[in-house]
Design an enzyme around this catalytic site. Sequence first.
Site, PDB file in Angstrom:
ATOM      1  N   CYS A 108       0.841  -1.203   0.000  1.00 37.82           N
ATOM      2  CA  CYS A 108       0.000   0.000   0.000  1.00 37.82           C
ATOM      3  C   CYS A 108       0.877   1.256   0.000  1.00 37.82           C
ATOM      4  O   CYS A 108       0.594   2.239  -0.690  1.00 37.82           O
ATOM      5  CB  CYS A 108      -0.902   0.012   1.222  1.00 37.82           C
ATOM      6  SG  CYS A 108      -1.962  -1.431   1.430  1.00 37.82           S
ATOM      7  N   HIS A 156       0.982   4.801  -2.222  1.00 35.81           N
ATOM      8  CA  HIS A 156       0.440   5.986  -1.544  1.00 35.81           C
ATOM      9  C   HIS A 156       1.412   6.632  -0.570  1.00 35.81           C
ATOM     10  O   HIS A 156       1.038   7.567   0.140  1.00 35.81           O
ATOM     11  CB  HIS A 156      -0.875   5.615  -0.859  1.00 35.81           C
ATOM     12  CG  HIS A 156      -1.907   5.147  -1.835  1.00 35.81           C
ATOM     13  ND1 HIS A 156      -2.494   5.991  -2.751  1.00 35.81           N
ATOM     14  CD2 HIS A 156      -2.429   3.909  -2.066  1.00 35.81           C
ATOM     15  CE1 HIS A 156      -3.357   5.310  -3.492  1.00 35.81           C
ATOM     16  NE2 HIS A 156      -3.333   4.048  -3.104  1.00 35.81           N
ATOM     17  N   ARG A 191     -12.825  -0.378  -1.886  1.00 35.49           N
ATOM     18  CA  ARG A 191     -11.598   0.155  -2.481  1.00 35.49           C
ATOM     19  C   ARG A 191     -10.386  -0.677  -2.076  1.00 35.49           C
ATOM     20  O   ARG A 191      -9.473  -0.882  -2.887  1.00 35.49           O
ATOM     21  CB  ARG A 191     -11.384   1.614  -2.042  1.00 35.49           C
ATOM     22  CG  ARG A 191     -10.249   2.292  -2.808  1.00 35.49           C
ATOM     23  CD  ARG A 191     -10.635   2.498  -4.261  1.00 35.49           C
ATOM     24  NE  ARG A 191      -9.482   2.881  -5.094  1.00 35.49           N
ATOM     25  CZ  ARG A 191      -8.865   2.060  -5.933  1.00 35.49           C
ATOM     26  NH1 ARG A 191      -9.249   0.804  -6.047  1.00 35.49           N
ATOM     27  NH2 ARG A 191      -7.873   2.496  -6.670  1.00 35.49           N
ATOM     28  N   CYS A 240      -7.770  -2.254  -4.754  1.00 36.21           N
ATOM     29  CA  CYS A 240      -6.320  -2.080  -4.718  1.00 36.21           C
ATOM     30  C   CYS A 240      -5.608  -3.430  -4.765  1.00 36.21           C
ATOM     31  O   CYS A 240      -4.612  -3.591  -5.478  1.00 36.21           O
ATOM     32  CB  CYS A 240      -5.908  -1.323  -3.457  1.00 36.21           C
ATOM     33  SG  CYS A 240      -6.297   0.442  -3.486  1.00 36.21           S
TER      34      CYS A 240
END
Length: 276
Positions: free
Chosen positions: A190, A194, A233, A237
């Site tokens: 992740c 991000h 979401r 992802c």
Amino acid sequence: MLRKYAILLAAVMALAWSSTHASPEDDRMAFEKYFTTKFPEVPLNDFQNGIYSVDPVARADWEQIEEFPPYELAVDAGEAEYNKPFANGKSYSDCFGDGAVRAQYPYWDSERREVITMELAINECRTDNGEKPLKWNKGKIAELSAYMSYISRGQAVDVKIPEDDPEALAAYERGKQFYYTKRGQLNFSCFDCHGTGAGKGVRLEKLSPALGHTTHWPVYRSKWGAVGTLHRRFGGCNRQVRAKNFKSQGQEYRELEYFLTYMSNGLELNGPGARR
């Protein structure tokens, strides 16, 4: 400049794996410092706006969209559903009062020994009153979440990690490990997208910074043509990096939400949001 980011990244990644020495608050402060240093022109409170905090062009388009937000119908539908009595004569207000409770979630339930999210609580309110549970990712549960988030706007994120509870800390640590672990055929975490990738372009889109990621959910995505939940979401992802998906509102995603929401403590809630 690159050296500065490399040093910051090394510090954050070391912290990500230092479960023995770093407290949750140490983690949060390092997380916040990483993004405020990487994007020094962005006021801290503006990170609640996701990609629109770091992309001026996209922000201008978004501000126009917000004049007639596409999630309005979902908020109205959620309000109607919230006020609709159950068959037993009770309603959601018997579980949530006026409904402006988004800031109370997620939280660690010390009796049940698990993380409770707002969507989980919505469905448990239903089943406790003899109603069938709603599907997790979209539809009525997303509309209810949209309404309850809308009337919670302005509340500050204030997730608690009870540090005298080893099981709560373990749940937090599992969420943190999930966030920083590379997975899938693309071998991405992740944080790869991000954190290190925040602000960079992927195809025609730019990647949003993780700080403030949970403040604006649920979200109306143009790609979906509807409002969807945070766990929807999460699943998207995982599929994008070609990794194993997990069940919405399963332990993995609830603990991931627990960690990620704690990282945004102090920011204001401003959901539901509109994204591409």
